[in-house]
Design an enzyme around this catalytic site. Structure first.
Site, mmCIF file in Angstrom:
data_model
loop_
_atom_site.group_PDB
_atom_site.id
_atom_site.type_symbol
_atom_site.label_atom_id
_atom_site.label_comp_id
_atom_site.label_asym_id
_atom_site.label_seq_id
_atom_site.Cartn_x
_atom_site.Cartn_y
_atom_site.Cartn_z
ATOM 1 N N GLY A 31 9.806 90.738 77.569
ATOM 2 C CA GLY A 31 9.395 91.283 78.386
ATOM 3 C C GLY A 31 9.636 90.443 79.313
ATOM 4 C CB SER A 32 7.634 90.511 82.512
ATOM 5 O OG SER A 32 8.596 92.109 82.481
ATOM 6 C CB THR A 33 5.664 86.433 78.662
ATOM 7 O OG1 THR A 33 6.871 86.990 77.972
ATOM 8 C CG2 THR A 33 4.972 87.656 78.775
#
Length: 583
Positions: A311-313
Site C-alpha cells: 500500500g501507501s508505504t
C-alpha cells in the site's frame, strides 16, 4: 630284470618322501613367517581390533553455543540433562531394573521391559531426563543401567523472539531460525565414553572408562536487543488484543548497517515447548500431517516468510524513483479531484472530495493516489521496472534467517498503464516487510542498500577464537541529493501530514502510513501499517508496524502510526543512553 624292480620302487618312494617333507618344511616356514608377521609387525593393529570387540561406545553431547543479545543477555542456553540406557548382558536383576526405571521415569512396564530384555550392545530408555531424576537413578547403583549427562537447549525467556531464535530437536540440531542458520558454529563436537567388557559383554571394572571429551560450540552474539524486543512484543500483544487483529508484526533495524534490533511476530510460541498446539486445537482429533501444518503456521515468521501488498508505504519508493529519474520535482503542482482516469479505469483517491491543488511534497503528505499515479506514468513502465531492479526489490534481502520469500511482481511485458498506476501506490504486487524496510533504509540513509542481519560474531568458550560476520552493501541505490530530499519530505509527512500520529515530542521523525486490502478484494480485511525512522535528518533507527485484519478502525495513520510512536518514545532515549555508555 625282475630283481631290479623293488630297487626302483624304493627309490621312487624315497624321492616322493623327500618332496613331501620339503613341502611340509616350506609350509611350516611360511606359517611361522606369517605368525611372526602378525605377532610382531601387525600386533598393534590386531590388539586394537581385539580391544574394539570388547569396547562399548556411548556418545556425549557437546554443549551447544549460546545465543547472546547486544547487551550480553543470554537468549539461548544449555541445561544439563541425562540419557538413561541399559546394557542387557550386564543386567543382574532385570525385574528390579524394570521396577526402578518405570517408577523414576514414569514409563510403562511393557515399554521398559521390552528394552531391558532386548539383546543389543546398548539400548536407550529415555533422553533429556532432568538431572535430579538421573541422579536418583544413579543412586540405585543398578548393574547394567547407564546414566550419561548431556545437554538440552533451554530458552530463559520462553517465547521472546521465538520466530527469530528458533529451536533445536532431540539431537540438539537447529530446526528453524538462527539455530539452523548458524548450526555449524553452534553445534560443537560430540564426545564418547568407552568401556571394556569381557567375552560375555560384562564390564571389566579394572579397565575403567575411557572418555573423549566433547568440544562445546561457539557462542553466537546477535544484534537483537532484548529490551527493545521485549517492549516491542508488549506493544504488539496489546495492539492485537485491543484491535482484535489476526496478528501484529513489528520490525526495528539500524538503517545504516542493517543490524536488526527487534523482530516481533505475535502470536509467538514457547521455545521450551515448540510442539504445543495453539489453544483450542485437539491433538488427538487431527492427523499427523494436519498437526505439522498447524505447527508450520505457528513457527512462521511473517516479517520474512510472508508477502503482502504494502500500500501507501511503497509511495516512498515511487517518490524516490520519480526524483531520481527527474520525472518529478518537489515544486511540481498537481490537481486532485478525488480520482484519476487511467485508460478506461477510474481510480479514486482515499479522499473522495479530492485534495485540490497541491505540490509534490503536499501530495506525499496527503498520501494522494492521483499524484503518485501521475508520477508513475511519467516514469514509464521500462524505467520504473529498472528502478525496481536498481533498488533491489527483485532480489531477496539475504537476511540470515531461513525461508525468506521473494517479491511477487508482474513480468515487465505484462505491465500496462493500469498495472503501472496501481503499482505506483503499492498495489497489484507483493513484497515482504523486511524487503520494504531494507529498501526504505537505502532511500533515507544516503543511497546504500544494506544487508539485514542478526549475526554479529561468534566466540569460543575461552573467548579467544571466533568469527566476525560481514555483509554486502550496495552503494549508489539513489543519489545523496535524492536521499536528502526524501528525508525532508517524509519528515513533513509526520510533522503535518497523514503520519502525524507517529510524531514524537523532542525528536525529528520521518515516515509513511499505509492501509491496504488483503486479497481477494472486497473481503473486508485490511492491513494497517506505518514505517517510521529517526532522527529524520540522520536516521539511526527504522521501524515498521503491521497490523493484520484489525477490527473497527483499520487506517494505518490511526492505529499503526501510534504503535511506532509509542515504540520510539520508549526506545529513542534508551538508544541515546546506550550510545553514550558505549563511548
Amino acid at each position: 630284470m625282475m630283481e631290479e624292480m623293488p630297487h626302483q620302487h624304493r627309490t621312487y618312494h624315497r624321492s616322493k618322501t623327500v618332496v613331501i617333507l620339503f613341502a611340509c618344511i616350506l609350509a611350516f616356514a611360511g606359517l611361522m613367517g606369517r605368525l611372526v608377521y602378525l605377532m610382531v609387525f601387525q600386533s598393534e593393529y590386531y590388539t586394537m581390533k581385539a580391544k574394539e570387540l570388547h569396547e562399548r561406545e556411548r556418545s556425549i553431547k557437546a554443549a551447544r553455543g549460546r545465543i547472546i543479545d547486544a547487551n550480553g543477555k543470554i537468549l539461548a542456553d544449555n541445561k544439563t540433562v541425562c540419557t538413561i540406557s541399559v546394557i542387557h548382558n550386564q543386567i543382574q536383576d532385570p525385574d528390579r531394573v524394570v521396577q526402578v526405571l518405570c517408577k523414576e521415569l514414569g514409563l510403562s512396564e511393557e515399554y521398559v521391559r521390552k528394552r531391558v530384555e532386548k539383546y543389543t550392545s546398548i539400548e536407550k530408555i529415555k533422553s533429556n531426563v532432568d538431572k535430579s531424576t538421573g541422579d536418583a537413578i544413579r543412586a540405585y547403583d543398578l548393574a547394567g543401567v547407564k546414566v550419561d549427562e548431556d545437554y538440552k537447549r533451554y530458552y530463559p525467556y520462553d517465547s521472546l523472539g521465538s520466530k527469530v531464535l528458533g529451536f533445536t530437536g532431540g539431537d540438539n540440531q537447529g530446526i528453524i531460525g538462527l539455530e539452523v542458520i548458524y548450526e555449524e558454529y553452534l553445534q560443537g563436537e560430540a564426545g564418547t565414553i568407552l568401556t571394556v567388557t569381557d567375552a560375555k559383554g560384562v564390564e571389566v571394572a579394572e579397565e575403567g572408562e575411557e572418555r573423549v571429551e566433547p568440544v562445546g560450540g561457539q557462542d553466537l552474539y546477535i544484534s537483537m536487543d532484548m529490551n527493545i524486543q521485549s517492549y516491542a512484543t508488549q506493544l504488539a500483544l496489546q495492539t492485537m488484543e485491543t484491535k482484535e487483529a489476526d496478528s501484529v508484526s513489528i520490525l526495528v533495524m539500524n538503517p545504516q548497517n542493517g543490524e536488526i534490533l527487534a523482530m516481533v511476530n505475535v502470536p509467538e510460541f514457547n521455545l521450551n515447548d515448540p510442539y504445543a498446539l495453539p489453544e483450542g486445537e485437539d491433538e488427538d482429533s487431527i492427523s499427523a500431517e494436519r498437526k505439522q501444518e498447524i505447527l508450520n503456521g505457528v513457527w512462521r515468521n511473517g516479517c520474512i516468510n510472508d508477502t503482502y501488498e504494502p500500500g501507501s508505504t511503497f509511495k516512498i519508493i515511487t517518490a524516490a524513483a520519480g526524483l531520481e529519474s527527474g520525472s518529478v520535482k518537489t515544486t511540481d503542482t498537481f490537481s486532485c479531484p478525488g480520482f484519476i482516469m487511467v485508460e478506461d479505469r477510474r481510480i479514486r483517491c482515499h479522499k473522495v472530495g479530492g485534495h485540490g491543488a497541491e505540490d509534490f511534497v503536499q501530495g506525499t503528505m496527503n498520501s494522494c493516489n492521483p499524484v503518485f499515479i501521475t508520477v508513475g506514468l511519467r516514469i514509464g513502465v521500462e524505467r520504473f521496472y529498472s528502478y525496481f531492479r536498481q533498488f533491489g526489490l527483485l532480489d531477496k534481502t539475504g537476511i540470515d534467517l531461513p525461508g525468506e520469500a521473494g517479491t511477487i511482481m508482474h513480468n515487465v511485458e505484462n505491465i500496462g498503464p493500469v498495472e503501472l498506476a496501481t503499482i505506483s501506490f503499492g498495489q497489484s504486487f507483493q513484497i515482504t516487510p523486511i524487503q520494504l524496510a531494507v529498501t526504505a533504509s537505502s532511500i533515507v540513509n544516503g543511497g546504500r542498500r544494506v544487508t539485514p542481519h542478526f549475526g554479529v560474531k561468534t566466540v569460543d568458550s575461552d573467548g579467544k577464537n571466533g568469527h566476525t560476520f560481514t555483509y554486502p552493501v550496495k552503494d549508489h541505490v539513489v543519489s545523496a541529493e535524492t536521499s536528502e530530499t526524501m528525508r525532508y519530505i517524509l519528515e513533513q509527512v509526520v510533522a503535518e501530514g497523514s503520519g502525524k500520529n507517529g510524531a514524537v515530542e523532542g525528536y525529528k521523525v520521518g515516515g509513511k502510513t499505509a492501509t491496504s486490502q488483503t486479497l481477494p478484494r472486497g473481503s473486508g480485511r485490511y492491513i494497517a501499517s506505518f514505517l517510521g525512522f529517526a532522527p529524520a535528518d540522520d536516521p539511526q533507527v527504522l521501524a515498521i508496524a503491521i497490523i493484520n485484519n484489525p477490527q473497527g478502525t483499520y487506517y494505518g495513520g490511526q492505529i499503526a502510526a501510534p504503535v511506532v510512536r509509542q515504540l520510539f518514545e520508549n526506545i529513542l532515549p534508551y538508544l541515546e543512553k546506550m550510545d553514550y555508555n558505549k563511548t
